[in-house]
Write an enzyme that holds these catalytic residues in place. Structure first.
Site, PDB file in Angstrom:
ATOM      1  CB  CYS A  65      44.736   9.712  87.971  1.00  0.00           C
ATOM      2  SG  CYS A  65      44.318  11.580  88.078  1.00  0.00           S
ATOM      3  CB  CYS A 208      22.009  -4.134  64.800  1.00  0.00           C
ATOM      4  SG  CYS A 208      23.462  -3.477  65.007  1.00  0.00           S
TER       5      CYS A 208
END
Length: 241
Positions: A65, A208
């Site tokens: 909302c 990574c």
């Protein structure tokens, strides 16, 4: 149940199923609302919330909302509908929305009701007993994927200082740059499943080059290990450090 988060909705539903309680449900979004009566013992084949929505929605599938907004009178309208269903159930008058979903759109004044059927899947998703229910982490089960797994550098270093945490570089051994700013292990993606068997830490920080591989690994490993281990991926990878 007029709650506004999925973790609470699934928790309430599962509690009602285990305790054999009727659940009056309401939900709102923008201009639309829903009302239903779940798990009513008076029906031949009670339907519960998981028959309608077996799994929590994926990330960004359903805006909240705060993001999408809601018509100001809609909560009151749906709340009155829920109160009306409760009165009908208590007094045993009228036709409650048992095993039915009422949906309305206040912008177009359209509404419709559909009948719901129990599914074999929902029974497999609900904890088998009260003890298992109490141990179930609903926040973890219903968390949005990327929001749950990705963390920034500040949070990364904060977690790294905790004793039960380990960092793992999931890049291949030939990839550069080498990281020497903090202690970590290097376990390439293809070896992660086996490599984690010897790691006792409960919180695993993965990183990574760009953050994409480590995010995928965090998701996959989280499904494999469940709530036994918590996985996070460094947003942006080594370039963000």
């Amino acid at each position: 149940d007029g709650t506004d988060n999925f973790a609470t909705r699934y928790l309430i539903n599962d509690a009602c199923v285990l305790l054999q309680k009727t659940l009056v449900y309401g939900a709102i979004s923008q201009f639309e609302g829903q009302v239903a009566v779940f798990n009513h013992s008076g029906s031949e084949s009670p339907v519960n919330y998981r028959d309608l929505f077996p799994h929590p929605p994926a990330e960004d599938e359903v805006p909240n909302c705060a993001e999408a907004g809601v018509l100001g009178v809609l909560p009151g309208f749906i709340g009155i509908m829920m109160a009306n269903e409760t009165i009908k159930l208590i007094t045993e008058i009228g036709e409650p929305l048992v095993n039915q979903l009422f949906t309305c759109n206040l912008l177009t004044n359209q509404n419709y009701t559909i009948r719901l059927q129990p599914t074999s899947l929902s029974a497999t998703l609900i904890p088998g007993d009260i003890s298992t229910f109490r141990q179930t982490n609903y926040e973890w089960l219903c968390r949005p994927m990327a929001l749950s797994f990705e963390i920034g550098p500040e949070r990364f270093y904060e977690l790294l200082r905790q004793s039960d945490t380990i960092a793992i570089d999931v890049r291949e051994s030939h990839e550069i740059p080498q990281i020497d700013a903090f202690l970590h292990q290097r376990i390439p993606m293809g070896q992660l499943g086996e490599g984690l068997n010897n790691i006792s830490a409960s919180t695993i920080l993965l990183f990574c080059q760009s953050g994409k591989r480590s995010l995928r690994a965090a998701r996959d490993l989280s499904e494999k290990f469940g709530a036994d281990k918590i996985f996070y991926s460094l947003r942006g990878g080594v370039s963000s450090l």
